[in-house]
Design an enzyme around this catalytic site. Structure first.
Site, PDB file in Angstrom:
ATOM      1  N   GLU A 223      -1.503 -48.528 -50.742  1.00 44.11           N
ATOM      2  CA  GLU A 223      -1.246 -49.654 -51.643  1.00 44.11           C
ATOM      3  C   GLU A 223      -1.782 -49.438 -53.054  1.00 44.11           C
ATOM      4  O   GLU A 223      -1.424 -50.190 -53.974  1.00 44.11           O
ATOM      5  CB  GLU A 223      -1.844 -50.928 -51.053  1.00 44.11           C
ATOM      6  CG  GLU A 223      -1.094 -51.406 -49.812  1.00 44.11           C
ATOM      7  CD  GLU A 223      -1.667 -52.659 -49.197  1.00 44.11           C
ATOM      8  OE1 GLU A 223      -2.848 -52.967 -49.478  1.00 44.11           O
ATOM      9  OE2 GLU A 223      -0.945 -53.320 -48.430  1.00 44.11           O
TER      10      GLU A 223
ATOM     11  N   GLU B 152      -9.990 -39.612 -31.251  1.00 41.56           N
ATOM     12  CA  GLU B 152     -11.216 -40.038 -31.923  1.00 41.56           C
ATOM     13  C   GLU B 152     -12.461 -39.320 -31.395  1.00 41.56           C
ATOM     14  O   GLU B 152     -13.497 -39.318 -32.054  1.00 41.56           O
ATOM     15  CB  GLU B 152     -11.404 -41.544 -31.779  1.00 41.56           C
ATOM     16  CG  GLU B 152     -11.797 -42.010 -30.398  1.00 41.56           C
ATOM     17  CD  GLU B 152     -12.130 -43.495 -30.377  1.00 41.56           C
ATOM     18  OE1 GLU B 152     -13.244 -43.816 -29.910  1.00 41.56           O
ATOM     19  OE2 GLU B 152     -11.301 -44.310 -30.812  1.00 41.56           O
TER      20      GLU B 152
END
Length: 305
Positions: free
Chosen positions: A92, A123
């Site tokens: 963004e 992870e």
């Protein structure tokens, strides 16, 4: 080194984010309206957690600014929900502030496909976190944001340690106190949101707090980089009809000119709002406005002073 699931569970077993919330033990029996109200009300704690961490976020902006002004990058690292929030913040920055794509890099455990399909085991790979960071050639000019609700995620810790070895500024975001992601980073931001209504589901208020904290950090940094005039978003690219209309409105509002005059000047400068504002206020050419902005390091306020 892939950290075993058992070892990871032992590290996180007593964390607040993993502890069942005692006040909602019969959640599955709540009427739907009450269920919705409980979820919404619990999000207030996310705001409170970020507010409590505000001094650390401010310190992170201050520490990051010199490196970013010198040409460094923002590099986001995370897994699962935290990693996806990092991707979102990085993406963004370009449409909002014309921030170059290459200077906002997001690393997500499991790779790009993990943005859309959960890759839960990724992870746990400490070495892959370090390798992924090395692959983007991190150096001392960069700012690395490490995101892990538990604060123990091996992938993120691998990247953190590699970033420190490279001399980059490290900023760790965790939802648990005394967790290595915050403790080992140069600046640790603890967002103490406590236990979740659905036990262990850190996509709830823990995720909300990370979203708020990242928005606050990156937006604050962009303000310090002169991407904002007053509280107006003046450094964006007018790449569609909506943004063209926004550029005209903001230019007219900031300069006091009518929209026709604002549009005429914007057309001369490729719809660069900063340039148009300065040209209109100073009643000068687009070329002179660009020179004034360059001399003022992109600050509209200094350019018109």
């Amino acid at each position: 080194m892939v950290l075993s699931t058992t070892a990871h569970q032992e590290d996180t077993a007593m964390l607040k984010t993993e502890t069942p919330a005692r006040d909602h033990a019969t959640l599955d029996q709540y009427p739907t309206t009450e269920l919705v109200n409980v979820f919404v009300d619990d999000q207030v704690k996310a705001v409170e957690a970020v507010r409590a961490a505000a001094p650390r976020i401010a310190a992170a902006i201050t520490a990051a600014l010199p490196r970013i002004e010198a040409g460094g990058r923002l590099i986001y690292v995370g897994a699962g929900t935290s990693g996806r929030l990092g991707v979102l913040d990085s993406v963004e920055l370009n449409p909002t502030f014309s921030w170059p794509h290459g200077r906002a890099v997001a690393l997500l455990a499991g790779g790009e496909s993990a943005m859309f399909v959960a890759v839960e085991g990724a992870e746990d790979d400490h070495d892959q976190g370090a390798a992924d960071l090395a692959s983007v050639k991190v150096d001392a000019g960069d700012v690395v944001l490490l995101l892990a609700a538990s604060g123990f995620t091996p992938y993120v810790l691998g990247a953190l340690r590699a970033a420190r070895s490279a001399g980059a500024l490290t900023i760790g975001f965790s939802n648990n106190a005394d967790a290595p992601v915050a403790n080992e980073a140069e600046i640790g931001v603890v967002l103490d949101t406590g236990s979740e209504i659905i036990s262990g589901s850190t996509r709830l208020k823990a995720g909300t707090s990370q979203k708020i904290a990242l928005n606050t950090f990156s937006s604050g940094l962009m303000v310090r980089l002169n991407k904002v005039y007053g509280n107006l978003m003046v450094d964006f690219r007018a790449t569609n009809a909506k943004l063209v209309r926004r550029a005209i409105r903001l230019t007219a509002f900031a300069s006091g000119a009518d929209e026709a005059a604002a549009k005429a000047v914007l057309e001369q400068c490729g719809y660069h709002v900063k340039t148009a504002i300065v040209a209109l206020i100073k009643q000068t050419s687009v070329e002179q406005a660009q020179a004034l902005l360059e001399a003022s390091r992109g600050s509209v306020r200094d350019a018109i002073a």
